[in-house]
Scaffold this active site. Structure first.
Site, PDB file in Angstrom:
ATOM      1  N   GLY A 199     -19.757  35.230   8.859  1.00  8.90           N
ATOM      2  CA  GLY A 199     -19.427  36.653   8.766  1.00  8.90           C
ATOM      3  C   GLY A 199     -18.120  37.014   9.442  1.00  8.90           C
ATOM      4  CD  GLU A 200     -17.684  36.932  14.399  1.00  7.40           C
ATOM      5  OE1 GLU A 200     -16.708  36.621  15.101  1.00  7.40           O
ATOM      6  OE2 GLU A 200     -18.802  37.207  14.892  1.00  7.40           O
TER       7      GLU A 200
END
Lengths: 333, 333
Positions: free
Chosen positions: A124-125
């Site tokens: 997610g990053e």
């Protein structure tokens, strides 16, 4: 008061010795510049911190969400990750993060080195992997040479990468705030309102959690002590690390250093202004409703906690080579 | 050769006069540092260049796609815009862009100032508006004061914003490449292969378009002269500006300064390596198939065009205030 004045005079005459004597009376201590730093490792870590090739897209670097032009944060509610994913939590500031008892809001990383590898591999990053990151770095002779110079080994590994980033981050302390000047004996460094705000900050109990050089960062505390906090984030805090129900909604107390620059506030980034954050903290943590005048004085004090911001030359990154795998910003998988 | 040696001696003795005499023999001239720069405007423009609050998301700044750590580009095929939109074209380098005859690949902006407002308001890039950008800046007293100091007016407007960004960009020239040192008379600055590459570059006709101080940037030319170029982008080039069918697939010739750092290549970013770019250019523009040895020499010459990269302290941006509208990275509309 005469005794204290004497200690100031000694402080001015003898430098840090007297300053420490003064600060010892207070629950907050001045920030000191980083010591025992490996300068070669710092320079390498600075490059890595700014290198978006540590992400799948080639677009997101450490500095994207912990922006050193903006108080070491991204100043948005929750961060933007790979493919514009909405992050689950507010990006904490990297400034003075070496003073934290642990890293991340839930303290799941013991130190800066343990933290640094997290976002690189988080889908997610930065959505990359440690293996791919090492492959990228190994493909670039200038990086190879710099790693070898700093670590003395023929192969780059993720431990070296995170150690270098952490070493750079240790330099990101912010001394010389007006409050620190006051702590060290310069009585004119704060206005009457700021001093009154500091007294309120102490007398009301804020200082129970926000103390030490970082004005926080040294304990986990429940968000919503007197009244529950209705978070806009699903994050449950320290329980995710310990598994203990008692740690539910326990979060690391954030540093208040440079807090004027690290908006929005709280782990869910729900408070846009310092006035709002002070009001919520007073009511939910202390059972105290600050008047508008009290709130304004505390905010004035908090704004005096802004110190010297990082001051360095923008790094120039070594160019990729023909062998460097290209970023995949728009790949379907 | 004796005459030339004499001119070198004069160049060393008299500085730029002699250097110009030497360079006058060549179709490429050395890069010179920016002159007549308004330093106050540069400092303001530098802040604006790094300020992601000029975008709707609060995440994308000029530096996101024209990254000054990476040759003034993003080093990806086509750029990432608001909400992770895939851009239609490769981001050209901002380095030495003051030397271009016009800005953007199709030259639709006459100069840097005209260019600077484009991405801010482009829904596929920063997705903001000039009105919203001015509102953000006007809400921050430190910006208000700096604009007033630089422009002497009470109100901030978009002309001031783009003028300041353009003034900063004028400083982003890259003198002192090894090739420029050779041009100025240092015969040892280039290797035999690099010199042979330069000779091939001239003799094969590359220099017909890639000439002048920027080694390009001073004309529009058809992409695919001898054979058609199969672009992976729908961009049609200069025809979008002039409406003339003759300008279809005419693009601004890119500068080759720092070309080792500005990969991938062409308006569609389809060529990953310099070897590939040189091969395609030879075949499609000149009808010439370079041998591997020739290609390698030209590439060696091109890598000698990397000059001094921008060298400045990372700017610290003034903090937003309670009145500053907050970024909307995840807003549906």
């Amino acid at each position: 008061m005469q005794v204290r004045s004497l200690s100031i005079a000694i402080g001015l005459a003898f430098g840090t010795i007297g300053a420490c004597a003064w600060a010892a009376d207070e629950p907050i201590q001045p920030i000191t510049p980083a010591k025992q730093i490996n300068l070669g490792m710092v320079e390498l870590g600075k490059k890595l911190y700014f290198d978006p090739r540590l992400s799948k897209s080639g677009f997101i670097s450490c500095n994207s969400c912990h922006n050193l032009s903006m108080g070491g944060t991204d100043n948005i509610k929750t961060s933007i990750g790979h493919n514009w994913q909405e992050g689950p939590i507010n990006a904490p500031t990297v400034l003075n993060s070496s003073l934290n008892l642990a890293q991340f809001w839930d303290g799941r990383a013991a130190d800066l080195k343990a933290q640094a590898g997290g976002p690189i591999a988080n889908p997610g990053e930065m959505a990359f992997s440690h293996t791919l990151a090492i492959g990228m770095l190994e493909s670039i002779p200038a990086y190879q040479a710099e790693f070898k110079k700093v670590f003395g080994k023929d192969k780059i590994d993720i431990d070296q990468v995170t150690a270098a980033i952490a070493e750079f981050e240790k330099t990101l302390v912010t001394p010389n705030s007006r409050f620190d000047k006051w702590l060290k004996g310069d009585k004119k460094a704060l206005t009457a309102d700021e001093l009154a705000g500091y007294k309120l900050f102490k007398d009301s109990g804020c200082v129970a959690c926000h103390n030490g050089p970082a004005v926080g960062g040294n304990s986990f505390q429940k968000m919503g002590v007197v009244a529950p906090y209705k978070a806009s984030s699903p994050a449950e805090g320290r329980v995710a690390v310990t598994g203990k129900d008692a740690d539910r909604f326990n979060f690391k107390v954030p540093t208040l250093r440079n807090v004027e620059m690290t908006y929005p506030y709280f782990h869910d980034g729900a408070a846009n202004t310092l006035a709002e954050a002070v009001d919520v903290m007073g009511r939910l943590q202390l059972g105290k409703k600050f008047t508008d005048a009290e709130n304004a004085k505390i905010v004035a004090f908090l704004k005096a906690l802004t110190g010297d911001q990082p001051n360095f030359t923008l790094p120039v990154l070594p160019a990729s080579t023909d062998k460097t795998p290209r970023p995949q910003p728009f790949a379907k998988k």
